[in-house]
Design an enzyme around this catalytic site. Structure first.
Site, PDB file in Angstrom:
ATOM      1  N   CYS A  40      -9.934 -23.194   8.611  1.00 32.22           N
ATOM      2  CA  CYS A  40      -9.536 -21.939   9.256  1.00 32.22           C
ATOM      3  C   CYS A  40     -10.679 -20.936   9.365  1.00 32.22           C
ATOM      4  CB  CYS A  40      -8.327 -21.336   8.549  1.00 32.22           C
ATOM      5  SG  CYS A  40      -8.605 -20.812   6.835  1.00 32.22           S
TER       6      CYS A  40
ATOM      7  N   HIS B  35      -5.483 -17.797   4.326  1.00 28.60           N
ATOM      8  CA  HIS B  35      -5.581 -18.335   5.681  1.00 28.60           C
ATOM      9  C   HIS B  35      -6.001 -17.236   6.641  1.00 28.60           C
ATOM     10  CE1 HIS B  35      -4.894 -21.242   8.862  1.00 28.60           C
ATOM     11  NE2 HIS B  35      -4.168 -20.359   9.523  1.00 28.60           N
TER      12      HIS B  35
ATOM     13  N   ASN C  54      -5.717 -20.999  15.560  1.00 29.21           N
ATOM     14  CA  ASN C  54      -6.222 -21.259  14.217  1.00 29.21           C
ATOM     15  C   ASN C  54      -6.381 -22.740  13.936  1.00 29.21           C
ATOM     16  OD1 ASN C  54      -3.232 -21.169  12.124  1.00 29.21           O
ATOM     17  ND2 ASN C  54      -3.391 -21.699  14.263  1.00 29.21           N
TER      18      ASN C  54
END
Length: 223
Positions: A137, A188, A200
């Site tokens: 990510c 994240h 993402n």
């Protein structure tokens, strides 16, 4: 006797694009999803953006729509008379053209970063990955911004500390969205596309996709 209707889930667009069917117009401002349809294909056909369709139809994950689902398209087209919005397109790895709505008040770099990130939709998720051969990510975020001369750390929590914190409702294309655990630690990060949507590197099963997180982001950050 009650009829049981089995709703077939259309998963990621990278799989669904393999089908050739297109949406059928149910009436003037609504289309009915058929096999092979994706939100990206519908947005392209009706000259609007994924973000606008998702917002208008309360779709939390643009990667998941269902056969038989009604998608409202009326009122979501971006017109040239809108002074604070521009309409851009980007092409993902599999050749699909994606329409993106961005605010002109966003920095040029942020807008470019958001557009570039979408070109990697369909790319693999690789733990600690920082290149187009595989991203995690924060690796995706660091890579796309690096292409425009912005150096960002490759770690979500550290990355969050380098941005100016804003609310998720203020996030524009190119801003970053962060998720935290119960203790408040960031685990994240995603790149906002505006209007509540984001791109993402989700996980090993999905790779780089639009949306996909079960919960909404806890806060946003401006690079």
């Amino acid at each position: 006797m009650k009829k049981i209707v089995k709703r077939t889930l259309i998963t990621s667009f990278s799989t669904a694009v393999a089908f050739g069917a297109s949406a059928v117009v149910a009436h003037a401002d609504t289309v009915t999803v058929k096999a092979g349809d994706t939100l990206y294909k519908i947005a392209k056909k009706y000259h609007t953006s994924i973000a606008n369709l998702a917002q208008r139809n309360n779709i939390s994950n643009p990667n998941r729509i269902y056969i038989g689902q009604k998608i409202k398209t009326s009122g979501s087209t971006i017109t040239a008379t809108t002074t604070n919005t521009i309409h851009t397109t980007t092409t993902a790895n599999n050749g699909t053209t994606i329409n993106v709505s961005t605010n002109t008040t966003s920095s040029s770099t942020a807008t470019k970063a958001a557009n570039l990130a979408q070109k990697f939709i369909g790319s693999r998720y690789v733990w600690a990955g920082t290149t187009p051969s595989g991203f995690d990510c924060s690796g995706l975020v660091a890579y796309v911004y690096a292409q425009y001369g912005v150096s960002l750390p490759h770690q979500s929590a550290v990355l969050a500390s380098t941005t100016t914190r804003i609310s998720t409702s203020q996030a524009k294309a190119g801003d970053l969205l962060f998720w935290t655990n119960a203790s408040g630690r960031v685990y994240h990060v995603a790149i906002s596309l505006g209007n509540g949507t984001y791109v993402n590197a989700l996980d090993e099963n999905h790779g780089v996709v639009i949306g996909g997180m079960a919960a909404s982001a806890n806060f946003a950050g401006r690079v």
